[in-house]
Motif scaffolding. Structure first.
Motif, PDB file in Angstrom:
ATOM      1  N   GLN A 116       0.840  -1.205   0.000  1.00 23.21           N
ATOM      2  CA  GLN A 116       0.000   0.000   0.000  1.00 23.21           C
ATOM      3  C   GLN A 116       0.873   1.252   0.000  1.00 23.21           C
ATOM      4  O   GLN A 116       0.609   2.201  -0.740  1.00 23.21           O
ATOM      5  CB  GLN A 116      -0.893   0.040   1.248  1.00 23.21           C
ATOM      6  CG  GLN A 116      -2.186  -0.686   1.132  1.00 23.21           C
ATOM      7  CD  GLN A 116      -3.022  -0.477   2.384  1.00 23.21           C
ATOM      8  OE1 GLN A 116      -2.520  -0.535   3.513  1.00 23.21           O
ATOM      9  NE2 GLN A 116      -4.297  -0.242   2.199  1.00 23.21           N
ATOM     10  N   CYS A 119       2.631   1.672  -3.453  1.00 21.36           N
ATOM     11  CA  CYS A 119       1.692   2.118  -4.496  1.00 21.36           C
ATOM     12  C   CYS A 119       1.291   3.577  -4.284  1.00 21.36           C
ATOM     13  O   CYS A 119       1.219   4.362  -5.235  1.00 21.36           O
ATOM     14  CB  CYS A 119       0.469   1.205  -4.539  1.00 21.36           C
ATOM     15  SG  CYS A 119       0.853  -0.444  -5.181  1.00 21.36           S
ATOM     16  N   ALA A 120       1.056   3.963  -3.030  1.00 29.65           N
ATOM     17  CA  ALA A 120       0.723   5.364  -2.745  1.00 29.65           C
ATOM     18  C   ALA A 120       1.908   6.269  -3.074  1.00 29.65           C
ATOM     19  O   ALA A 120       1.730   7.357  -3.639  1.00 29.65           O
ATOM     20  CB  ALA A 120       0.323   5.519  -1.283  1.00 29.65           C
ATOM     21  N   THR A 121       3.108   5.809  -2.760  1.00 24.04           N
ATOM     22  CA  THR A 121       4.301   6.603  -3.039  1.00 24.04           C
ATOM     23  C   THR A 121       4.486   6.784  -4.541  1.00 24.04           C
ATOM     24  O   THR A 121       4.878   7.861  -5.004  1.00 24.04           O
ATOM     25  CB  THR A 121       5.541   5.938  -2.393  1.00 24.04           C
ATOM     26  OG1 THR A 121       5.277   5.733  -1.005  1.00 24.04           O
ATOM     27  CG2 THR A 121       6.763   6.813  -2.513  1.00 24.04           C
ATOM     28  N   ILE A 122       4.167   5.763  -5.318  1.00 22.78           N
ATOM     29  CA  ILE A 122       4.212   5.887  -6.777  1.00 22.78           C
ATOM     30  C   ILE A 122       3.163   6.888  -7.243  1.00 22.78           C
ATOM     31  O   ILE A 122       3.438   7.772  -8.060  1.00 22.78           O
ATOM     32  CB  ILE A 122       4.010   4.518  -7.456  1.00 22.78           C
ATOM     33  CG1 ILE A 122       5.227   3.619  -7.208  1.00 22.78           C
ATOM     34  CG2 ILE A 122       3.758   4.673  -8.960  1.00 22.78           C
ATOM     35  CD1 ILE A 122       5.031   2.174  -7.629  1.00 22.78           C
ATOM     36  N   LYS A 123       1.936   6.771  -6.727  1.00 23.49           N
ATOM     37  CA  LYS A 123       0.860   7.689  -7.132  1.00 23.49           C
ATOM     38  C   LYS A 123       1.187   9.138  -6.807  1.00 23.49           C
ATOM     39  O   LYS A 123       0.814  10.052  -7.541  1.00 23.49           O
ATOM     40  CB  LYS A 123      -0.457   7.283  -6.459  1.00 23.49           C
ATOM     41  CG  LYS A 123      -1.051   6.033  -7.037  1.00 23.49           C
ATOM     42  CD  LYS A 123      -2.330   5.637  -6.320  1.00 23.49           C
ATOM     43  CE  LYS A 123      -2.847   4.318  -6.837  1.00 23.49           C
ATOM     44  NZ  LYS A 123      -4.032   3.852  -6.099  1.00 23.49           N
ATOM     45  N   PHE A 124       1.886   9.365  -5.684  1.00 24.28           N
ATOM     46  CA  PHE A 124       2.266  10.723  -5.297  1.00 24.28           C
ATOM     47  C   PHE A 124       3.597  11.144  -5.918  1.00 24.28           C
ATOM     48  O   PHE A 124       4.192  12.131  -5.524  1.00 24.28           O
ATOM     49  CB  PHE A 124       2.313  10.850  -3.768  1.00 24.28           C
ATOM     50  CG  PHE A 124       0.964  11.068  -3.151  1.00 24.28           C
ATOM     51  CD1 PHE A 124       0.469  12.352  -2.956  1.00 24.28           C
ATOM     52  CD2 PHE A 124       0.170   9.986  -2.784  1.00 24.28           C
ATOM     53  CE1 PHE A 124      -0.775  12.560  -2.396  1.00 24.28           C
ATOM     54  CE2 PHE A 124      -1.076  10.188  -2.220  1.00 24.28           C
ATOM     55  CZ  PHE A 124      -1.559  11.473  -2.025  1.00 24.28           C
ATOM     56  N   LYS A 125       4.071  10.366  -6.894  1.00 29.22           N
ATOM     57  CA  LYS A 125       5.270  10.670  -7.672  1.00 29.22           C
ATOM     58  C   LYS A 125       6.501  10.863  -6.795  1.00 29.22           C
ATOM     59  O   LYS A 125       7.332  11.727  -7.038  1.00 29.22           O
ATOM     60  CB  LYS A 125       5.026  11.894  -8.557  1.00 29.22           C
ATOM     61  CG  LYS A 125       3.915  11.641  -9.542  1.00 29.22           C
ATOM     62  CD  LYS A 125       3.698  12.798 -10.464  1.00 29.22           C
ATOM     63  CE  LYS A 125       2.610  12.362 -11.413  1.00 29.22           C
ATOM     64  NZ  LYS A 125       2.025  13.323 -12.207  1.00 29.22           N
TER      65      LYS A 125
END
Length: 197
Positions: A116, A119-125
């Motif tokens: 989680q 994936c969140a870190t990827i979404k927040f670039k």
């Protein structure tokens, strides 16, 4: 080396001074049952990149590969063995000292919480990856493995448990590898990601 054809995957996961995580390189080893050959390959890349830490999945053949790497000269204090533990006392990663029954210290990680966070870190670039490695001839690519992840709720006793799973027929070794690298960095630096909403 499981029934689905799991392949050991190695990734270079780096911490940039800005706080960004960078994954500039990765490789998938196609010899899932040749643990000595895989250990040699890991040692080769360790000597090229000279990482601060080698984080790895300590379950299964991971402990054998670790033993081979230590005997090959990788310092014990540079190896971070991680064991997947569901519902890890409410934390993503915790250190577990050795006991009489299991003298090897390791880190227990909750793979669902860890994935989680990644994936969140990827979404927040806040994670930057190498260029897309998709091969249209084979319909494969390490980066595309992130697209195989799915959320589900599994029945467990009296409640439903949130899980991040790999879609049937796909693989997720690269996302798992990136997760282990990220957790190792965040844990060692005590700098877990924060997201501005």
């Amino acid at each position: 080396g499981g029934a689905e054809g799991n392949f050991t995957t190695i990734a270079l996961v780096c911490h940039h001074p800005s706080g960004m995580i960078e994954v500039p390189w990765a490789i998938e080893l196609t010899t899932p049952h040749d643990h000595i050959r895989e250990a040699k390959e890991i040692l080769y890349w360790y000597n090229i990149f000279k990482p601060t830490v080698v984080a790895h999945d300590y379950t299964g053949a991971g402990s054998l590969r670790e033993t081979l790497l230590i005997h090959a000269g990788i310092p014990f204090n540079r190896i971070m063995p991680m064991r997947y533990v569901a519902q890890n006392k409410g934390v993503t990663c915790r250190y577990v000292p050795g006991t009489d029954q299991h003298p090897k210290p390791c880190w227990h990680i909750d793979p669902n919480r860890g994935m989680q966070l990644v994936c969140a870190t990827i979404k927040f670039k806040q994670i930057r990856m190498f260029a897309d490695d998709f091969d249209p001839n084979t319909n494969t690519g390490l980066l595309r493995q992130f697209l195989s992840l799915a959320e589900e709720y599994a029945d467990e006793f009296v409640s439903k448990v949130y899980q991040i799973v790999c879609e049937p027929g796909y693989r997720d070794e690269f996302p798992q590898c990136v997760m282990l690298g990220c957790i190792a960095i965040w844990q060692r630096l005590n700098r877990w990601p924060r997201f501005e909403l």
